[in-house]
Design a protein around this motif. Structure first.
Motif, short mmCIF file in Angstrom:
data_model
loop_
_atom_site.label_atom_id
_atom_site.label_comp_id
_atom_site.label_asym_id
_atom_site.label_seq_id
_atom_site.Cartn_x
_atom_site.Cartn_y
_atom_site.Cartn_z
N TRP A 75 37.93 51.62 36.53
CA TRP A 75 39.23 52.20 36.20
C TRP A 75 39.56 51.99 34.73
O TRP A 75 39.97 52.90 34.03
CB TRP A 75 40.28 51.58 37.12
CG TRP A 75 41.67 52.03 36.84
CD1 TRP A 75 42.72 51.25 36.47
CD2 TRP A 75 42.18 53.37 36.90
NE1 TRP A 75 43.85 52.01 36.29
CE2 TRP A 75 43.54 53.33 36.54
CE3 TRP A 75 41.59 54.61 37.20
CZ2 TRP A 75 44.34 54.46 36.48
CZ3 TRP A 75 42.39 55.75 37.14
CH2 TRP A 75 43.75 55.66 36.78
N ASN A 76 39.33 50.75 34.27
CA ASN A 76 39.57 50.45 32.86
C ASN A 76 38.68 51.28 31.95
O ASN A 76 39.12 51.79 30.91
CB ASN A 76 39.31 48.97 32.58
CG ASN A 76 40.58 48.16 32.78
OD1 ASN A 76 41.68 48.69 32.62
ND2 ASN A 76 40.42 46.90 33.15
N THR A 77 37.39 51.39 32.35
CA THR A 77 36.45 52.19 31.57
C THR A 77 36.93 53.63 31.47
O THR A 77 36.95 54.22 30.38
CB THR A 77 35.06 52.17 32.23
OG1 THR A 77 34.70 50.81 32.44
CG2 THR A 77 34.02 52.84 31.37
N ALA A 78 37.34 54.17 32.62
CA ALA A 78 37.80 55.55 32.63
C ALA A 78 38.97 55.72 31.68
O ALA A 78 39.04 56.68 30.92
CB ALA A 78 38.19 55.96 34.04
N ARG A 79 39.91 54.74 31.70
CA ARG A 79 41.07 54.86 30.83
C ARG A 79 40.69 54.81 29.36
O ARG A 79 41.23 55.56 28.54
CB ARG A 79 42.09 53.78 31.16
CG ARG A 79 42.94 54.19 32.34
CD ARG A 79 44.00 53.20 32.68
NE ARG A 79 44.50 52.45 31.54
CZ ARG A 79 45.29 51.38 31.65
NH1 ARG A 79 45.64 50.96 32.84
NH2 ARG A 79 45.71 50.75 30.59
N GLU A 80 39.72 53.95 29.04
CA GLU A 80 39.30 53.87 27.64
C GLU A 80 38.57 55.15 27.22
O GLU A 80 38.74 55.63 26.10
CB GLU A 80 38.36 52.67 27.43
CG GLU A 80 39.08 51.36 27.66
CD GLU A 80 38.71 50.34 26.59
OE1 GLU A 80 38.42 50.76 25.46
OE2 GLU A 80 38.71 49.15 26.91
N LEU A 81 37.74 55.67 28.13
CA LEU A 81 36.97 56.87 27.78
C LEU A 81 37.87 58.08 27.63
O LEU A 81 37.63 58.93 26.77
CB LEU A 81 35.90 57.13 28.84
CG LEU A 81 34.74 56.15 28.89
CD1 LEU A 81 33.80 56.48 30.03
CD2 LEU A 81 33.97 56.16 27.58
N ILE A 82 38.91 58.14 28.47
CA ILE A 82 39.80 59.31 28.41
C ILE A 82 40.50 59.37 27.05
O ILE A 82 40.85 60.46 26.57
CB ILE A 82 40.77 59.29 29.60
CG1 ILE A 82 40.01 59.74 30.85
CG2 ILE A 82 41.96 60.21 29.37
CD1 ILE A 82 40.75 59.56 32.13
#
Lengths: 233, 240
Positions: free
Chosen positions: B7-14
């Protein structure tokens, strides 16, 4: 111009070897990609819904995700998977997969997705009447496949496979990020040590143009040859 | 599976999506203008100009995009006169180098798509337009262009997806779009597979939405292929 000469003073021989490397990776990736493509096409045309769905997922994902990401996945992922297996046997530490293998497999899998569609289209292009005729004269599945399907599918798939090959050639440039010394990597090294980046990247561009031009010519010859028994409209 | 991490990765990538979107939209817009010009020049009766256009298309379609990016980003700095000209303000920034490379690339591929679309306009339609007294720009604007756009759209949709995927190369020249951020996260956490899978999912979602949008546009531009709407006559029986 001296920079591009042969021997110790110039980078000509290095670039030539790098070109051979590009060709080797591209050819290997293309051939493995054909295997994936054939399997994918067979799955897409099969009766089993699971196989169709799997092949659909394969082509959708691999065509919708940047090639660079796939190459990174294999580059980093390949060694992680190996390290996980090795740690089960008590081995710790970094294990790298060599750049040639990772690159070839990554591009093969991307190309397989494109080949799948090309081969599927070619299979569907075989006239139904010919298959019926083959059945009517009593050909078995294997004989029908060998005598009717293969010769025509190869002919119909040739133009599309030519495109896939061109893609493979150009995608190999991305493998340079993993450190494989192909055209792109070699030109980066050369421009770093001579401070003449334009010269070397232009040389790289010319090398790629030579490869793509020769390929276009080769595939055109092959198409003419494969269509020698076909009457033109 | 480590859901909080994903979830954190997704937020950073977005966080890299806006930059990717800028790269795609700016280079597609500029590239479309370039592609149209190149296509018109290639179809023009002047052999020298059309030869130059062909050469441009040939070179940009025959070499990898990465070579083009490197030639512009690293290569152009080799020349003193470029470094001293006003162009250097743009060309020393990876952002504009990426845009330039992507624009030139999509301009070459796009021009072939547009040329195909223009050449596939049925001659009868042009003739009919002439018969109604249209000529020149009016004929082009009312007859040729709309039909060509409609015919070129499916292929152009593919090109748009290719461009979304091509922006990942901007990460190689230090741009922090989705792939660039993914690389940074990998070097921080060493959890390559999870990060790359999340990044792949984001690209896939973007491309999925893009294909849907192109489909909708195609549908909107092709009213003649749709079923005629059912007649809405509340008292149809009375008509007869």
């Amino acid at each position: 111009m001296e920079l591009l000469s042969w021997g110790d003073r110039g980078w000509g021989d290095e670039l030539f070897r790098a070109t051979l490397m590009t060709l080797a990776v591209a050819a290997l990736a293309f051939l493995i990609g054909l295997v994936f493509g054939t399997a994918g096409a067979a799955a897409k045309l099969s009766r089993w819904r699971v196989a169709r769905a799997a092949a659909d997922g394969y082509t959708t994902v691999l065509r919708g995700v940047p090639d660079l990401l796939v190459i990174y996945l294999f580059y980093f992922g390949g060694s992680s998977v190996l390290m996980t297996i090795a740690s089960m046997f008590g081995h710790t530490g970094f294990i790298g997969v060599d750049a040639f293998t990772t690159g070839a497999i990554a591009i093969a899998i991307i190309n397989g997705a494109y080949s799948t569609e090309v081969i599927r289209g070619a299979v569907l292009a075989v006239p139904k009447g010919e298959i019926e005729a083959a059945r009517a004269v009593g050909m078995s599945d294997a004989l029908l496949f060998r005598r009717i399907m293969i010769p025509q599918v190869l002919r119909f798939a040739l133009p599309g496979l030519g495109n896939v090959w061109q893609l493979a050639l150009k995608e190999t440039a991305l493998i340079s990020v993993t450190g494989l010394v192909e055209i792109m990597r070699q030109s980066t090294i050369a421009s770093g040590s001579t401070k003449k980046p334009f010269t070397f990247f232009a040389a790289a561009a010319v090398l790629y143009l030579i490869l793509t031009t020769l390929s276009t010519w080769g595939f055109q010859r092959a198409e003419t040859w494969s269509a020698r028994g076909v009457r033109r409209a | 599976m480590d859901l909080p991490f994903l979830w954190n990765t997704a937020r950073e990538l977005i966080a890299g999506v806006p930059l990717m979107f800028q790269l795609v939209s700016l280079s597609l817009a500029l590239g479309l203008v370039l592609a149209t010009l190149v296509a018109l020049v290639r179809l023009s009766p002047w052999p020298v100009l059309s030869g130059v256009a062909y050469g441009y298309v040939y070179v940009f379609r025959g070499t990898p995009l990465l070579v083009q990016v490197f030639l512009i980003y690293y290569g152009l700095g080799q020349f003193e006169w470029i470094r001293e000209s006003f162009l250097w303000i743009f060309l020393r920034q990876p952002y504009w180098c990426a845009i330039l490379a992507l624009t030139l690339n999509t301009g070459a591929y796009g021009s072939e798509i547009i040329r195909g679309g223009l050449q596939a306009v049925p001659w009868g339609q042009v003739e009919a337009g002439r018969a109604c007294g249209m000529s020149g720009w009016l004929l082009f604007r009312r007859i040729t262009l709309p039909i060509a756009v409609r015919q070129a759209l499916p292929a152009y949709g593919n090109e748009m997806i290719l461009m979304v995927k091509a922006t990942s190369l901007a990460s190689i020249i230090t741009m922090l779009e989705i792939t660039g951020i993914a690389q940074r996260l990998i070097s921080q956490t060493y959890r390559a597979i999870e990060i790359l899978l999340v990044a792949g999912a984001i690209y896939l979602l973007i491309n999925f939405l893009l294909t849907r949008a192109v489909k909708a546009l195609e549908h909107w531009l092709s009213p003649h292929l749709r079923d005629a709407p059912a007649p809405v006559l509340p008292n149809a029986a009375l008509v007869h």
